[in-house]
Scaffold this motif. Structure first.
Motif, PDB file in Angstrom:
ATOM      1  N   TYR A  92      -7.333  -1.453  -2.453  1.00  0.00           N
ATOM      2  CA  TYR A  92      -5.885  -1.358  -2.655  1.00  0.00           C
ATOM      3  C   TYR A  92      -5.372  -2.612  -3.350  1.00  0.00           C
ATOM      4  CZ  TYR A  92      -6.140   2.269   0.980  1.00  0.00           C
ATOM      5  OH  TYR A  92      -6.454   3.378   1.725  1.00  0.00           O
ATOM      6  N   TYR A 107     -12.402   2.275  -0.595  1.00  0.00           N
ATOM      7  CA  TYR A 107     -11.211   2.299  -1.436  1.00  0.00           C
ATOM      8  C   TYR A 107     -10.628   0.885  -1.484  1.00  0.00           C
ATOM      9  CZ  TYR A 107     -11.200   7.421  -1.268  1.00  0.00           C
ATOM     10  OH  TYR A 107     -11.526   8.742  -1.405  1.00  0.00           O
ATOM     11  N   ILE A 110      -3.958   2.643  -4.732  1.00  0.00           N
ATOM     12  CA  ILE A 110      -5.403   2.499  -4.931  1.00  0.00           C
ATOM     13  C   ILE A 110      -5.660   1.946  -6.330  1.00  0.00           C
ATOM     14  CG2 ILE A 110      -7.606   3.719  -5.046  1.00  0.00           C
ATOM     15  CD1 ILE A 110      -6.391   5.817  -3.165  1.00  0.00           C
ATOM     16  N   GLU A 148      -3.672   1.709   6.795  1.00  0.00           N
ATOM     17  CA  GLU A 148      -4.621   1.708   5.688  1.00  0.00           C
ATOM     18  C   GLU A 148      -6.005   2.170   6.147  1.00  0.00           C
ATOM     19  OE1 GLU A 148      -4.690  -2.623   7.151  1.00  0.00           O
ATOM     20  OE2 GLU A 148      -3.291  -0.963   7.029  1.00  0.00           O
ATOM     21  N   ASP A 174      -1.478   6.026  -1.230  1.00  0.00           N
ATOM     22  CA  ASP A 174      -1.302   5.868  -2.674  1.00  0.00           C
ATOM     23  C   ASP A 174      -0.065   6.639  -3.159  1.00  0.00           C
ATOM     24  OD1 ASP A 174      -2.625   4.998  -5.328  1.00  0.00           O
ATOM     25  OD2 ASP A 174      -2.274   7.145  -5.615  1.00  0.00           O
ATOM     26  N   GLN A 185     -11.216   3.253  -6.925  1.00  0.00           N
ATOM     27  CA  GLN A 185     -11.756   4.288  -6.065  1.00  0.00           C
ATOM     28  C   GLN A 185     -13.275   4.226  -6.069  1.00  0.00           C
ATOM     29  OE1 GLN A 185     -10.201   8.196  -6.336  1.00  0.00           O
ATOM     30  NE2 GLN A 185      -8.194   7.546  -7.115  1.00  0.00           N
ATOM     31  N   TYR A 235       0.300  -1.974  -1.366  1.00  0.00           N
ATOM     32  CA  TYR A 235       0.416  -0.644  -0.777  1.00  0.00           C
ATOM     33  C   TYR A 235       1.419  -0.654   0.376  1.00  0.00           C
ATOM     34  CZ  TYR A 235      -2.859  -2.526   2.700  1.00  0.00           C
ATOM     35  OH  TYR A 235      -3.474  -3.293   3.654  1.00  0.00           O
ATOM     36  N   ALA A 288      -6.118   7.644   2.433  1.00  0.00           N
ATOM     37  CA  ALA A 288      -5.975   6.755   1.273  1.00  0.00           C
ATOM     38  C   ALA A 288      -5.078   7.381   0.222  1.00  0.00           C
ATOM     39  CB  ALA A 288      -7.340   6.435   0.690  1.00  0.00           C
ATOM     40  N   GLU A 289      -5.227   8.655  -0.015  1.00  0.00           N
ATOM     41  CA  GLU A 289      -4.404   9.327  -1.023  1.00  0.00           C
ATOM     42  C   GLU A 289      -2.941   9.427  -0.562  1.00  0.00           C
ATOM     43  OE1 GLU A 289      -6.394  12.991  -1.731  1.00  0.00           O
ATOM     44  OE2 GLU A 289      -7.871  12.099  -3.115  1.00  0.00           O
TER      45      GLU A 289
END
Length: 951
Positions: free
Chosen positions: A607, A605, A592, A294, A306, A595, A610, A302-303
């Protein structure tokens, strides 16, 4: 509807068979009544005609294009009494089968006239093979399997003396588990599908594809040397002497599963009904990268997190459905014909089974002895257990045989077995070890969704050749390639706990105490290449007795790859679980959830739930094994009554296993062994033998055991710790048997045996480690000795009115003893100072008992069989420390099968299995009290079926 369908199939098939056979055929085989062996090159003529032929390398003969009528056959062979078979009836478009046994000529030649008889009984054939075998052998024929109503090889083998089955899959012979049992398919070794086992799962083989199952309990040099309990050979159906078509269907009812609307299940793929996953459970295609850890500030990472989190389906808990009826369908077709002027035989078979099983009456507990003065065992876990299983088994067989001439034949055997099992499980109960103090208000829950796909694909090419210019020596060879695969896609676990305080319930997921929600993907691929070449040469010795030598070479090459990926769910500390699994994985909670307003400025970010990649390189490995062998043996009739089979086998072993973790040293085993064998048979009478035998055999560690790393069983069992320093086990085997064959298919026998093990491999549960683990080590010595009793007899000896009743019973009594290592014994005696320095071997039952009572009436077309099976308590887990070992407890299994011929081509069958519905129970015993490790009942099974047969 079924009647019309079966009739149409039969009409079409019969039309084809009649179209290619407008005249009659006589086929048969000549064998020795003394040895049971085929007579090659014997002469068979039709009296009063010019028609004559010689038997081929199988002792078989054939007369084609005969006009309908009644004939007399005359058979002769050098040094054997000639025999005439009168009353052989030939009908237009049909095959008449006449098998002839010739006796050795000890006086002046004379002719014996007998009447033609029908094709021999499969059970009688198996008993004859057993009687004439060079070693101690038991088995079960297709006829017996049909009578008992067994659906697969595993359940059928429970009828054999001294055999029990663990987990409905793994065969124990004389109480010895899969390490000491070798399994072969038509004489070729086949790999197992479980990464932690040494042998194949026997439930993969549907019974309708089997001709017989034999278990060799002593060793001769032409067999692999890596067994001690038994060498199980699965013989598939061979082509018949005449055109045969069979089609069967049945439906079944389970008292706990069928029509139960609370049946536990999960999402399914479109091909589940065929035993295949259609990639419904595969890792999503979008995940073509390693999921990063993470990141709260890196936009790209992060994307990726996600995207991966949202790509997976969110089903993490069982659902409920109504289970339909069980059902089974089989089809087989076989014949002999001519292809390019040569004899060609074929048989194809197909089977399909779909079964549902369910229990909500289970319990699961973990117990520990914490002090020498304790009056009871302490509870670490105690759960209620609920499970639903849908299982599909698909089997396909194709055998082809082509006779180039009377002295040369090649055969091709193709088999594909496919099994898919979809299971859903829910555990709930107290978990004091997790919560620190025992509190009934603290409840632990665990859910598991598990799909496992197993397949075994085998291709075997065999050749048999007779060398007339070299004393009629026989050469046979085999090249067999087998691919076994086990795929476990998307094994899912979700665990949580909760406390009840008054009207409030507090839920939590404690990742520090147990695993977070997880998804596992693993697969095992293993290939076997088995090559064999044998040369058998007969020769005449004193008093005209026939002896033979046998030499051979073999190579077995194995290659295994095991892969595992793990994905674990994490969630922010601020995210609370409220007890609803669906809400926990709701779309708005995944990946996410918030954002930063300006990602480029390094915002944070946030979460919800995740995904992280929890895969470990350590748990992936590759293994290679090669065994090269050569042997020499002689089959020597010292006198007309005394037969000695002696020789030795040399096996060179090389095993190499390497984990993907470069910091771990690979496991390696190199060894050359010489394995001698002597088996003697003294014929007290023509129908009575006394046998004595000695042999040395071995047992090797499997790939996983010699790989020096730690892995976890996904269903919550202790970690498994490999050992690169394992040695192979050497076993000295001593056997004795008295056997009597009063009549066809009848048998009475008593056996005794003793086995001494050097460096046996044992598994123990180390509950004293920081985390419970299974250790694998050699111990110095172990011993096994026992007695076996068996009887199969028609009850006509009581009164002629009971001629149609056949009783069968067998009992195996076994005692085993393993020396506990000094270090392990010291740990045990810290809590149990009085503990003995020996224990029974793992999986060793003190007794195994079977009984059957059959009624057979040919005029009525009726067969009814009642069966009973039971084994004694056996160790299923060995504990380190003073905690008592876990025993699988004895359970009685009873069944009833009735079949009835209702017309020329149709028959019906009804069956009831597991009538007593005993508990499948594993438990400790301490100071006279029983502590349940696991217990459940599977329910009673009832079925009704219809069969259409042309023969």
């Amino acid at each position: 509807m079924f009647n019309k369908f079966f009739s149409l199939i039969g009409l079409l098939s019969l039309t084809v068979s009649v179209a290619v056979a407008q005249s009659g055929i006589i086929r048969g085989q000549l064998t020795s009544s003394e040895t049971g062996e085929e007579l090659i090159g014997a002469t068979v003529v039709i009296k009063g005609t010019n028609s004559g032929t010689a038997t081929d390398l199988d002792g078989k003969f054939s007369f084609n294009n005969l006009q309908p009528g009644t004939y007399e056959l005359q058979a002769s062979y050098v040094s054997y009494e000639p025999k005439a078979v009168a009353g052989v009836v030939v009908k237009d478009g049909e095959v008449t089968v006449v098998d002839i046994r010739l006796g050795s000529s000890t006086t002046a030649l004379k002719e014996v006239v007998v009447e033609a008889r029908a094709i021999r009984s499969s059970e009688g054939t198996l008993r004859n093979i057993q009687r004439k075998s060079a070693l101690v052998m038991d088995g079960i024929s297709a006829e017996q399997i049909t009578r008992s109503g067994d659906s697969d090889a595993a359940s059928a083998l429970t009828r054999v003396t001294g055999i029990s089955v663990e987990g409905s899959k793994y065969v124990y012979v004389r109480g010895l588990g899969d390490r000491y049992v070798k399994t072969a398919l038509n004489g070729a070794e086949i790999p197992g599908l479980d990464p932690n086992r040494n042998t194949v799962q026997m439930d993969l083989f549907p019974s309708n594809l089997l001709d017989n199952l034999t278990v060799s309990k002593t060793f001769t040099p032409d067999l692999p040397g890596s067994f001690s309990g038994g060498y199980v050979n699965i013989t598939t159906k061979d082509f018949p002497d005449r055109y045969t078509l069979q089609l069967s269907s049945s439906v079944g009812y389970n008292s706990q599963a069928t029509f139960n609307s609370n049946f536990l299940s999960s999402n399914k793929g479109g091909l589940d009904w065929l035993g295949f996953d259609d990639d419904t459970r595969a890792v999503p295609d979008e995940i073509d990268y390693t999921i990063p850890s993470e990141s709260f500030t890196n936009q790209e990472r992060a994307e990726q997190i996600d995207k991966a989190t949202k790509a997976f389906n969110t089903e993490m808990a069982p659902s409920r459905m109504t289970a339909p009826v069980n059902h089974s369908h089989t089809f087989s077709l076989g014949n002999q014909t001519e292809l390019f002027g040569k004899q060609f035989g074929y048989v194809v078979g197909l089977s399909y089974q779909r079964n549902f099983s369910y229990y909500d009456n289970g319990s699961f507990g973990v117990w520990k002895l914490k002090s020498a003065s304790a009056e009871e065992l302490d509870n670490n876990k105690l759960f209620s257990d609920e499970r639903g299983v849908e299982e599909v088994t698909l089997g396909l067989l194709a055998n082809f045989s082509y006779k180039l001439n009377n002295n040369n034949k090649i055969s091709l055997n193709l088999m594909r077995n496919q099994n898919g099992q979809n299971s859903s499980r829910f555990l709930s109960g107290t978990y004091p070890e997790n919560f620190g103090v025992y509190d009934e208000s603290a409840i632990f829950e665990s859910r598991a969704l598990h799909y496992i796909q197993r397949s075994l694909t085998s291709g075997q090419l065999k050749g048999e050749h007779v060398l007339p210019g070299f004393k009629n020596s026989k050469v046979d060879w085999l090249a067999s390639f087998t691919l076994s695969q086990q795929d476990e896609p998307d094994l899912r676990f979700f665990a949580n706990d909760y406390f009840i305080t008054g009207a409030d319930t507090a839920y939590s997921i404690r990742v520090s105490n147990y695993s977070p929600p997880s998804r596992f993907f693993r697969n095992l691929d293993e290939t076997n290449l088995d090559l064999k070449l044998n040369l058998e040469t007969p020769f005449t010795i004193w008093n005209g007795l026939e002896a033979k030598t046998k030499f051979g070479v073999a190579a077995l090459l194995k290659d295994r790859s095991f892969r595992e990926n793990i994905y674990r769910y994490r969630f922010s500390n601020a995210y609370n679980y409220n007890g609803n699994v669906e809400e926990f994985f709701a779309p708005e909670n995944l990946g996410i959830v918030m954002q930063p307003s300006d990602p480029e400025s390094g915002g944070i970010y946030n979460y919800g739930v995740y995904l992280q990649d929890g895969s470990q390189r350590t748990n992936n490995y590759d293994g290679e094994e090669s065994v090269y062998a050569g042997y020499a043996m002689i089959d020597l009739p010292v006198t007309e009554k005394l037969r000695v089979v002696a020789g030795a086998r040399l096996e060179a072993t090389d095993i190499y296993v390497e984990s993907f973790n470069p910091l771990l040293e690979p496991g390696n085993l190199n060894q050359v062994d010489i394995l001698p064998s002597v088996n003697t048979t003294y014929s007290l009478t023509e129908k009575m033998n006394f046998r004595l035998g000695y042999s040395r055999t071995l047992a090797r560690p499997n790939f996983r055991e010699i790989a020096p790393y730690t892995s976890f069983d996904f269903v919550g069992e202790p970690a498994l710790v490999g050992n690169a320093n394992l040695k192979r086990t050497l076993i000295d085997n001593f056997d004795a048997r008295w056997e009597w064959y009063p009549a066809v298919a009848e048998y009475i026998g008593v056996s005794a045996y003793y086995k001494n093990f050097q460096n046996p491999i044992e598994r123990t549960i180390n509950t004293l480690a920081q985390n419970p683990q299974i250790d694998i080590n050699n111990v110095d010595n172990a011993k096994v000795y026992g007695l076996e009793f068996e009887i199969n007899k028609r009850l006509s000896f009581v009164t002629p009115s009971l001629e149609n009743f056949l009783v069968g019973a067998n009992l195996s009594l076994t005692k085993s003893q393993v020396n506990i290592s000094e270090s392990e014994l010291a740990l045990i005696r810290t809590l149990n100072p009085e503990a003995e320095s020996t224990r029974p071997m793992f999986g060793q039952s003190p007794f195994v008992a079977n009984a059957t009572l059959s009624y057979q009436s040919e005029p009525l077309g009726l067969v009814a069989t009642a069966s009973f099976n039971m084994f004694g308590d056996r160790i299923s887990a060995i504990s380190i420390g003073g905690t008592p070992n876990i025993y699988e407890r004895s359970r009685p299994i009873a069944g009833l099968v009735v079949s009835k011929r209702i017309s020329e081509h149709f028959s019906a069958k009804v069956s009831a299995n597991n009538i007593l519905n005993p508990a499948y129970k594993h438990s400790h015993e301490y100071k006279g009290e029983e502590y349940i490790y696991s217990s459940y009942k599977v329910g009673r099974d009832f079925s009704v079926g219809l069969t259409y047969l042309i023969n």
